[in-house]
Design a protein around this motif. Structure first.
Motif: not given
Length: 477
Positions: A239-244, A268-270, A279-290
């Motif tokens: 799942l990919t979530i577009l983040g604000g 989470i797509a930042a 976003y990276r300061a949150g849940d370590p299991g979530t991938i954060v992508s720029e």
């Protein structure tokens, strides 16, 4: 409330057809009426002590049920009188039931209603075709004692749950064969008080001919996905979530829910480096992508997307939504993505699931109006998406006309962030291969179950930790 095997909801018209089909199969109408009156009398005997009781009887079948209940209560030693609004039609089943009543008659008046220790409301059933006013409204409004309603409180529309003119508050409602939408939709659910669903001898086989398209939302027609011994993170979906950039908590709540709801991978797509750091300061299991949207779409394993939580309702969000839909992805559109399409419902065509609250719905489709079920169905037909119209009586509607009413949401869910959790849960179920309508139904029910387990003091973060147990309950029930 009904047992899981009786989840079908019948409109008043469908219930009338079920009655007619049963009679055509050889079941006399008076037998059904006797069974209905017996169910009402049984409920009174079980829930109330013998008191001066008044049955308010209308001229139709609802009144006939009341005459039967009065006769059976009198036979049990209760002091009962019947107040008839008008006599039944000669030759009807209600006329037969009225003829069998040998007890006292009272005037249909506010004074009589006010004196009673228990009132049985058998004036009008769920299929009422006009507003309740005049002497009927005055009499129902004068009731000070406990009220037992037959089918629905008189004046309540069984199809919409809305009062027509005036409808009284019942403490107990006895209805028959299957519930109607008005028993679950607000304010009908509240006006009915406790609702008892009684079997009166209609064969379940008539349901196949009636073919109802609305259901009470509960496990049975759907089950959450279950992992097998050969499952891995990619088989459970990405799942990919577009983040604000501003309200970063919304995407984080959605991501946390998606993890707990079983998605194998969550990204989470930042929108920029500053947001990515948050976003990276949150849940370590979530991938954060720029990475940009086109780059992320190049990965065909990213089939499920969530857009809207914490995002601005602007042209950029609307453009991203269209890009995802045109790429053939399964998209859950929530919050900012919905408002970005204000006045332009066609822009949502091709999305998998839309999750508006009443305000967002109004901005896109126009006011919900008094019939939430019809409004959600119309929006689903317009967009081709499953529409989950949020509220204490959440309605989930599919483009093919199927609909479910969710009634397990406690008031504690009325707090910020719970919509983000719901959107993340539904998107995770889509990522795991669950069809859109079933995923929306499952997400709504699981959130209500998780909130019920927590009790008072709920905040959105609490739902995330309780989702796995709620989903497991749905798998085994």
């Amino acid at each position: 409330m009904p047992q899981p095997e009786r989840l079908e909801l019948l409109t008043p018209e469908e219930m009338g057809r079920a009655d007619a089909l049963a009679i055509a199969r050889g079941i006399p109408g008076i037998r059904l009426m006797e069974a209905a009156g017996r169910a009402v009398a049984r409920a009174a005997l079980r829930r109330f002590r013998p008191v001066r009781s008044l049955v308010l009887a209308g001229p139709g079948n609802n009144g006939g049920d009341g005459y039967v209940a009065a006769r059976l209560l009198e036979q049990a030693g209760w002091p009962v009188a019947v107040a008839a609004l008008a006599p039944p039609r000669p030759g009807s089943d209600a006329a037969l039931a009225a003829a069998a009543w040998r007890g006292p008659m009272a005037s249909f008046s506010p004074a009589e209603a006010a004196r009673a220790g228990l009132v049985i409301d058998a004036v009008f059933g769920a299929g009422l075709a006009r507003d309740v006013d005049g002497i009927v409204a005055e009499t129902l409004g004068a009731i000070r004692a406990p009220l037992l309603a037959v089918d629905v409180p008189s004046g309540l529309d069984g199809g919409t749950g809305q009062p027509r003119g005036f409808a009284p508050q019942a403490g107990l409602t006895v209805t028959f064969f299957r519930l109607k939408p008005g028993h679950l939709l607000l304010p009908g659910r509240t006006l009915c008080g406790e609702t008892i669903l009684a079997d009166i001898g209609l064969p379940d086989a008539v349901l196949a001919e009636v073919a109802p398209r609305a259901f009470r939302n509960a496990p049975g027609p759907w089950r959450p996905p279950a992992s097998g011994p050969d499952s891995h993170k990619y088989s459970r979906g990405h799942l990919t979530i577009l983040g604000g950039a501003q309200m970063t908590g919304a995407a984080r709540l959605a991501a946390g829910a998606a993890h707990r709801a079983g998605a194998g991978l969550v990204t989470i797509a930042a929108p920029d480096a500053a947001a990515a750091a948050l976003y990276r300061a949150g849940d370590p299991g979530t991938i954060v992508s720029e990475a940009g949207l086109d780059s992320l779409l190049a990965d065909e394993r990213r089939r499920a997307w969530l857009i809207g939580p914490g995002q601005p309702a602007d042209a950029a969000t609307g453009a991203a939504l269209r890009r995802l839909i045109e790429a053939g992805r399964q998209v859950v559109a929530d919050a900012g993505a919905l408002t970005a399409c204000a006045g332009a419902p066609a822009a949502l065509t091709g999305a998998a699931v839309l999750t508006p609250h009443a305000g967002e719905f109004a901005r896109v489709f126009g006011p919900v109006g008094p019939d939430r079920l019809a409004a959600a169905r119309a929006a689903a037909a317009t967009t081709g998406a499953v529409v989950l119209l949020k509220g204490a009586d959440t309605v989930i509607a599919a483009p093919d006309g199927r609909a479910a009413i969710n009634d397990n949401a406690p008031p504690s869910l009325a707090t910020g962030g719970t919509g983000d959790v719901l959107a993340g849960t539904i998107a995770a179920l889509l990522a795991q291969g669950m069809p859109a309508f079933e995923a929306a139904c499952c997400g709504a029910w699981a959130q209500g179950e998780a909130a019920r387990r927590h009790g008072p003091g709920l905040v959105a973060e609490d739902l995330i930790t309780l989702l796995p147990r709620a989903l497991e309950t749905a798998r085994v029930n």
